[in-house]
Enzyme design. Structure first.
Site: not given
Ligand SMILES: O=C(O)[C@H]1O[C@H](OP(=O)(O)OP(=O)(O)OC[C@H]2O[C@@H](n3ccc(=O)[nH]c3=O)[C@H](O)[C@@H]2O)[C@H](O)[C@@H](O)[C@@H]1O
Length: 404
Positions: A214
């Site tokens: 991604y």
């Molecule tokens: O900053 C970005 O560019 C990205 O932000 C998000 O990605 P992310 O920050 O990983 O968002 P989440 O998937 O909501 O995860 C947030 C945090 O929660 C954690 N997480 C996620 C899912 C879960 O079940 N448990 C958990 O601890 C992840 O490891 C991460 O640290 C968006 O999903 C992406 O599309 C975007 O491009």
């Protein structure tokens, strides 16, 4: 930007949602009929597009919003339409997450006078018809395959949506005369595993170590758009969104899936880095992101080319759109628990190298200087708004007496 006062959440929810369902149904039936004739582009289809693209304010702009049925796309389209700009949406309505949510967003957009063309931006013929029908001054490119972890099992979806579709769209913009200015969604995930060993992340940092397909497709997008800027004169603004959240959000994201599981009494999984360090994200509320997007459109400058030639140079810009204040995932969980007055059942899992960045914090000084970008919503306030929307939208009875 999409305001629904708390009072209306309770009393008019049924009326509002039923109206939305009715509009959705009508819009879907009409779009189904028209989609069959799409390539005959019936006059009613063209009429709807022209009406939607109409500018109703002095010095207004006419914007093609790709991914308009998406989370950020919906909010940006409504903000532009409300201030009198012309807005036409295009969305392929893929089923990466619940189509019902996208259809309701379509109805919401319809309610605000924004027409969404049901189609894939990789479809050159469709783009040609759209650009022949409307002289867009700007393109707000938000259509993408998102999600960090989904990329592990579905890499081709990212190549199709984030690279092939981007080139198809840029080719159409390049050929337009006059060319539109392009503002598009890059991602804070291009910073990777903090290879610069410095925080917060700045636009001038090295970004050649993305940690997921991604992130690498978003980084590649930055290189491809630079080519279309330098050789074909397209004005390009790339926005490195950090973790965007808020009402009408994405069900695949942690903040959204956590609330669903907590309410349903199901466990949530909290990822942790190998050395037991909590993950942290720079959560940015949707209303602040919309202001950043609109300011980018308003300061985009002009494209200077037509076809393969260009006359002078056009702006090429990249901005971080974050909140500059990272919050750990456990803290996110406790804010949700407080809002719901319920305890989450949490399984803590050490990260499996799934392409997740450990930490993210945006340096937003460049956006502040160039765009007047100033986020005003902290995570507690933003999540309170999100919880209110979630309970209203899914019709969850909110029992005030629940113990935390
Ligand atoms: O900053 C970005 O560019 C990205 O932000 C998000 O990605 P992310 O920050 O990983 O968002 P989440 O998937 O909501 O995860 C947030 C945090 O929660 C954690 N997480 C996620 C899912 C879960 O079940 N448990 C958990 O601890 C992840 O490891 C991460 O640290 C968006 O999903 C992406 O599309 C975007 O491009």
């Amino acid at each position: 930007m999409i305001r629904t006062s708390h009072r209306s959440f309770s009393s008019n929810r049924t009326i509002f949602l039923s109206a939305l369902v009715l509009v959705t149904l009508t819009a879907s039936i009409l779009s189904f009929i028209e989609s069959g004739e799409r390539f005959l582009h019936t006059t009613s289809w063209e009429t709807k597009i022209r009406a939607s693209a109409q500018i109703r304010r002095p010095n207004g702009i006419s914007v093609l919003v790709t991914g308009a049925a998406g989370f950020i796309g919906t909010h940006v389209s409504i903000a532009l339409k409300t201030r009198g700009d012309g807005v036409v949406g295009v969305d392929n309505f893929d089923n990466y997450y619940a189509l019902s949510l996208k259809e309701t967003r379509r109805a919401l957009l319809d309610f605000h006078g924004v027409f969404i063309v049901d189609g894939d931006i990789n479809d050159r013929r469709l783009l040609a018809i759209l650009f022949d029908t409307v002289a867009f001054t700007h393109v707000m490119h938000l259509a993408a395959q998102v999600g960090v972890q989904y990329a592990v099992d579905n890499p081709y979806a990212y190549v199709h949506s984030n690279i092939a579709s981007l080139v198809t769209l840029l080719e159409r913009c390049k050929a337009a005369d006059p060319q539109p200015a392009v503002v598009w969604a890059s991602s804070g995930s291009v910073y990777g595993v903090n290879i610069n060993n410095k925080v917060p992340f700045s636009e001038s940092d090295r970004v050649d170590r993305p940690v997921s397909i991604y992130a690498s497709t978003k980084r590649t997008g930055e290189e491809i758009t630079l080519t279309y800027n330098r050789f074909y004169g397209l004005s390009i603004t790339g926005l490195r969104f950090f973790t965007v959240y808020g009402p009408w959000g994405r069900p695949d994201m942690a903040y959204f899936s956590f609330i669903r599981n907590i309410l349903e009494g199901k466990p949530i999984t909290v990822y942790r880095a190998k050395n037991h360090t909590d993950m942290a994200r720079d959560f940015i509320y949707i209303d602040d992101v919309v202001k950043g997007c609109v300011a980018s459109l308003d300061t985009s400058g002009r494209s200077v080319g037509s076809g393969r030639s260009k006359n002078g140079s056009a702006p090429y810009r990249i901005f971080n759109l974050g909140n500059a204040s990272p919050v750990t995932v456990p803290m996110l969980v406790s804010i949700l628990e407080e809002n719901l007055r319920m305890k989450a059942t949490t399984n803590v899992v050490d990260m499996n190298g799934n392409g997740d960045d450990l930490f993210a914090q945006a340096n937003i000084s460049l956006a502040e200087k160039e765009l007047g970008y100033k986020p005003t919503t902290d995570l507690e306030t933003g999540l309170k708004e999100f919880v209110k929307w979630y309970l209203w939208y899914y019709g969850k009875p909110f029992d005030q007496n629940r113990n935390v």
